[in-house]
Design a protein around this motif. Structure first.
Motif, PDB file in Angstrom:
ATOM      1  N   GLY A  60      -3.371  -3.878  -7.553  1.00 38.22           N
ATOM      2  CA  GLY A  60      -3.154  -2.456  -7.275  1.00 38.22           C
ATOM      3  C   GLY A  60      -4.181  -1.537  -7.900  1.00 38.22           C
ATOM      4  O   GLY A  60      -3.998  -0.310  -7.910  1.00 38.22           O
ATOM      5  N   LYS A 101       3.256  -0.647  -6.681  1.00 37.59           N
ATOM      6  CA  LYS A 101       2.486  -0.181  -5.525  1.00 37.59           C
ATOM      7  C   LYS A 101       1.399   0.772  -5.985  1.00 37.59           C
ATOM      8  O   LYS A 101       0.277   0.753  -5.490  1.00 37.59           O
ATOM      9  CB  LYS A 101       3.401   0.504  -4.519  1.00 37.59           C
ATOM     10  CG  LYS A 101       4.290  -0.441  -3.736  1.00 37.59           C
ATOM     11  CD  LYS A 101       5.288   0.311  -2.890  1.00 37.59           C
ATOM     12  CE  LYS A 101       4.634   1.216  -1.874  1.00 37.59           C
ATOM     13  NZ  LYS A 101       5.624   1.936  -1.040  1.00 37.59           N
ATOM     14  N   ASP A 106       3.869   7.641  -5.353  1.00 37.96           N
ATOM     15  CA  ASP A 106       4.933   6.758  -5.844  1.00 37.96           C
ATOM     16  C   ASP A 106       5.240   7.034  -7.307  1.00 37.96           C
ATOM     17  O   ASP A 106       6.403   7.057  -7.722  1.00 37.96           O
ATOM     18  CB  ASP A 106       4.523   5.291  -5.676  1.00 37.96           C
ATOM     19  CG  ASP A 106       4.485   4.848  -4.227  1.00 37.96           C
ATOM     20  OD1 ASP A 106       5.242   5.421  -3.419  1.00 37.96           O
ATOM     21  OD2 ASP A 106       3.701   3.935  -3.897  1.00 37.96           O
TER      22      ASP A 106
END
Length: 217
Positions: A60, A101, A106
């Motif tokens: 990520g 993520k 987010d």
């Protein structure tokens, strides 16, 4: 050869670790195989990690967002929030998955959700740690993206969250019988290393000391 998406001195975000900077891009040979690595300094933990270039996307790791995206994430903290589950373990796992993520939207969503929750009922230990870490990551990225002072950004985040908290106290949406006992729930987020795949962990990332030991051999 691996595709190199970052350059030396570029600021990046390593989800669950923090904002970092690429110090070096180098090659290491092991068992007749040459692997390219990013050497990354993580400011919040004062730690250096070595990440194989091929695994950066899986972990990520991404560039710092633009100033516009950072300010949009900041604004989203003041948006209304949907009712959340009263099962804190499910809530924790959902937010942990969001953190892995790793987009700034987010991360802002985690901060907004857990701030709202904390105004209704005290957070369990693991959720409090997740909230503190997500909030720190959000503040650090907004600071890096906008060039603003960290203390100023911290105040801006608080100003966006506080009105929501005042509303939340008046309208609790969680089960009053919610069990906050987290003794038996593993602290996935508390580790200083990525926890997306325990079996592949050693291949994904090395600390500076690990790399030095390999070099000496």
């Amino acid at each position: 050869m691996s595709e190199i998406n970052f350059k030396i001195d570029q600021k990046i975000v390593y989800p669950s670790q923090g904002v970092g900077r690429i110090l070096e891009i180098f090659e290491k040979q092991f068992n007749d195989k040459t692997t390219q690595y990013y050497k990354i300094y993580i400011d919040v933990s004062d730690m250096i990690v070595m990440v194989p270039v091929d695994n950066a996307a899986k972990l990520g790791i991404r560039p710092i967002v633009s100033a516009e995206e950072a300010l949009a994430a900041l604004e989203s903290l003041g948006e209304n929030i949907e009712p959340v589950t009263s099962d804190w373990k499910l809530r924790y796992q959902m937010n942990l998955d969001l953190l892995k993520k790793g987009s700034i939207a987010d991360i802002a969503s985690i901060v907004r959700c857990l701030y709202h929750r904390s105004k209704v009922k005290e957070l369990p230990i693991l959720e409090r740690k997740l909230y503190d870490s997500a909030k720190k990551l959000l503040i650090d990225e907004i600071t890096a993206a906008t060039g603003k002072n960290e203390k100023d950004v911290e105040g801006m985040v608080h100003a966006k969250l506080e009105p929501l908290g005042a509303v939340s106290i008046k309208k609790p949406m969680l089960d009053p019988n919610d069990d906050d006992d987290d003794d038996e729930f593993s602290d996935e987020f508390g580790s200083s290393r990525d926890d997306s795949d325990d079996e592949d962990e050693d291949e994904d990332e090395e600390t500076d000391d690990d790399a030095m030991d390999d070099d000496e051999e």
